[in-house]
Motif scaffolding. Structure first.
Motif, mmCIF file in Angstrom:
data_model
loop_
_atom_site.group_PDB
_atom_site.id
_atom_site.type_symbol
_atom_site.label_atom_id
_atom_site.label_comp_id
_atom_site.label_asym_id
_atom_site.label_seq_id
_atom_site.Cartn_x
_atom_site.Cartn_y
_atom_site.Cartn_z
ATOM 1 N N LEU A 166 -10.378 4.714 -9.618
ATOM 2 C CA LEU A 166 -10.063 3.292 -9.529
ATOM 3 C C LEU A 166 -8.960 3.135 -8.488
ATOM 4 O O LEU A 166 -7.893 3.734 -8.624
ATOM 5 C CB LEU A 166 -9.598 2.738 -10.877
ATOM 6 C CG LEU A 166 -9.071 1.295 -10.850
ATOM 7 C CD1 LEU A 166 -10.178 0.310 -10.472
ATOM 8 C CD2 LEU A 166 -8.457 0.909 -12.205
ATOM 9 N N PHE A 167 -9.227 2.353 -7.450
ATOM 10 C CA PHE A 167 -8.230 2.111 -6.406
ATOM 11 C C PHE A 167 -7.881 0.633 -6.423
ATOM 12 O O PHE A 167 -8.749 -0.225 -6.289
ATOM 13 C CB PHE A 167 -8.764 2.511 -5.036
ATOM 14 C CG PHE A 167 -7.685 2.832 -4.039
ATOM 15 C CD1 PHE A 167 -7.357 4.146 -3.745
ATOM 16 C CD2 PHE A 167 -6.979 1.816 -3.399
ATOM 17 C CE1 PHE A 167 -6.357 4.456 -2.830
ATOM 18 C CE2 PHE A 167 -5.983 2.104 -2.488
ATOM 19 C CZ PHE A 167 -5.664 3.430 -2.199
ATOM 20 N N THR A 168 -6.588 0.334 -6.607
ATOM 21 C CA THR A 168 -6.125 -1.054 -6.646
ATOM 22 C C THR A 168 -5.200 -1.311 -5.469
ATOM 23 O O THR A 168 -4.488 -0.417 -5.011
ATOM 24 C CB THR A 168 -5.379 -1.352 -7.959
ATOM 25 O OG1 THR A 168 -4.158 -0.599 -8.000
ATOM 26 C CG2 THR A 168 -6.224 -0.991 -9.164
ATOM 27 N N GLY A 169 -5.203 -2.545 -4.983
ATOM 28 C CA GLY A 169 -4.329 -2.878 -3.868
ATOM 29 C C GLY A 169 -4.635 -4.261 -3.338
ATOM 30 O O GLY A 169 -5.415 -5.026 -3.916
ATOM 31 N N THR A 170 -4.018 -4.594 -2.217
ATOM 32 C CA THR A 170 -4.319 -5.854 -1.546
ATOM 33 C C THR A 170 -5.723 -5.766 -0.941
ATOM 34 O O THR A 170 -6.243 -4.668 -0.729
ATOM 35 C CB THR A 170 -3.290 -6.141 -0.444
ATOM 36 O OG1 THR A 170 -3.341 -5.082 0.522
ATOM 37 C CG2 THR A 170 -1.883 -6.249 -1.011
ATOM 38 N N PRO A 171 -6.353 -6.899 -0.644
ATOM 39 C CA PRO A 171 -7.700 -6.846 -0.068
ATOM 40 C C PRO A 171 -7.780 -6.015 1.213
ATOM 41 O O PRO A 171 -8.755 -5.280 1.412
ATOM 42 C CB PRO A 171 -8.013 -8.322 0.204
ATOM 43 C CG PRO A 171 -7.214 -9.064 -0.814
ATOM 44 C CD PRO A 171 -5.945 -8.285 -0.965
ATOM 45 N N CYS A 172 -6.773 -6.104 2.078
ATOM 46 C CA CYS A 172 -6.841 -5.332 3.322
ATOM 47 C C CYS A 172 -6.707 -3.840 3.053
ATOM 48 O O CYS A 172 -7.279 -3.019 3.791
ATOM 49 C CB CYS A 172 -5.772 -5.807 4.308
ATOM 50 S SG CYS A 172 -4.063 -5.703 3.731
#
Length: 406
Positions: A159-165
């Motif tokens: 699972l990778f979470t972050g800002t859209p960019c």
């Protein structure tokens, strides 16, 4: 040294190009305002062009085109109190780890006496706390794209979470789809630089003669959620409530200049004001944010009206953007309270689902003064830009407090 790109203004600083370069010819270097940009060491570069190929910024083919479903929701467990909104991301992260997977996300960690916003790899449930809470500053991706690719190839759930960019950067760096990859993007306003954030912390430390150990931008022990909690030298500082030496002082979030400028949109990265991901069509499998305005759009869900949700504790909006996202939500929905919604209701008070943040006219001057004169120059420029609006706002708050006392 030179940039790998012709138009550096459109660089989001995700670092996919640096991660892809096997010759380590690209470094992310901060400019005078603290924003990082890729720089090529020509002595190491072999002109393969891979850095330009893996740049995912603005690629419309990375946006999901499956049918989008929308919900509001909360995690009903106590863990929600550590999250900025409804705690949905934490429930999903717990499921990933319980099933042998790993989670990547932004943590605010102490390193060499500095608070450093950076992405980390989490494999144990007890460490998920590091990823909870909003971080209103750009996160260093570091080598997490590289680590995630290794985990995916080894068959782990990721699972990778972050800002859209940052999610777009991951997809473009991988250049291959993986059934064991799940992504969550946050509904993002924009990101200030790490350097400016750290300078604001140093200023706080100097004024309060203590070393900052941790910082929560949105501590929910005091409502509304737009408050800030800082822990230093065993003291707890809230943007609204300050506790020190058995004394309590209450103040509003605008006493933090950095925080105020973030909320006003004064200090974001250049590309944030033309962000290609600030739209209803999303890049992550799931998009998460605050469900602002639930009192108007879904009043039947509010506790005072007989529903299960206390808005003071935060409510998440959940956009499921892909089949992969639907599969992931199906795995955890029994641990959540979800109610149906629609993109119109959610985007009503989440303007970044409709358009990028507007660039204030004073932004250029504020950051120029920071570049020339450091954090004191930044404070002076902000004070001059908002002197009269701030005075009016503080006067209104003072009058309200007097009325409350009476």
């Amino acid at each position: 040294m030179e940039s790998p790109f012709d138009n550096i203004v459109n660089c989001c600083g995700c670092g996919a190009c640096a991660s892809a370069c096997t010759h380590k010819a690209i470094s992310l270097i901060a400019n005078a305002q603290g924003f990082v940009y890729p720089v090529i060491d020509k002595d190491k570069c072999i002109d393969c062009g891979l850095c330009r190929k893996v740049c995912g910024y603005g690629k419309t083919e990375l946006l999901h085109r499956e049918k989008q479903t929308c919900y509001g929701g909360i995690d009903c467990s106590i863990e929600k109190s550590q999250s900025s909104s409804g705690g949905i991301a934490n429930v999903i992260s717990q499921w990933i780890i319980k099933n042998g997977g790993v989670v990547y996300g932004c943590a605010l960690e102490n390193s060499e006496e500095l608070l450093v916003p950076r992405h980390i790899r989490v494999q144990e449930e007890k460490d998920l706390r590091k990823l909870q809470g909003s971080k209103y500053v750009q996160s260093d991706i570091g080598e997490t794209y590289i680590q995630a690719k290794k985990d995916l190839k080894n068959g782990l759930l990721v699972l990778f979470t972050g800002t859209p960019c940052q999610i777009a950067g991951l997809y473009s760096y991988l250049r291959h789809s993986y059934d064991n990859l799940f992504t969550i993007d946050v509904i993002c306003h924009g990101v200030p630089s790490k350097q400016l954030f750290q300078d604001s912390v140093k200023k706080f430390e100097k004024e309060n003669r203590g070393k900052v150990k941790s910082l929560l931008f949105r501590d929910k022990s005091n409502f509304p959620a737009l408050n800030q909690k800082i822990i230093y030298n065993q003291k707890i500082i809230y943007n609204q409530k300050i506790i020190y030496n058995q004394k309590i002082n209450v103040r509003y979030y605008t006493d933090s200049t950095y925080y105020t400028c973030f909320l006003r949109g004064d200090i974001y990265r250049d590309c944030c004001y033309s962000c290609p991901y600030a739209k209803q069509q999303r890049v992550g499998d799931i998009s998460l944010g605050d469900f602002w305005g639930i009192e108007k759009t879904n009043p039947e869900e509010i506790r005072q009206n007989g529903g299960p949700i206390d808005p003071k504790q935060g409510v998440s909006c959940v956009l499921v953007n892909s089949d992969q996202g639907e599969l992931l939500l199906e795995k955890v929905k029994n641990n959540l309270y979800l109610f149906n919604s629609d993109i119109e209701s959610i985007s009503l008070n989440n303007h970044q689902l409709n358009h990028p943040s507007n660039k204030p006219s004073c932004r250029g001057h504020i950051l120029q003064q920071y570049e020339k004169h450091g954090y004191d120059g930044f404070l002076y420029a902000v004070h001059n830009a908002y002197k009269w609006p701030d005075r009016i706002a503080k006067t209104k708050r003072f009058i309200k407090r007097l009325l409350c006392i009476k």
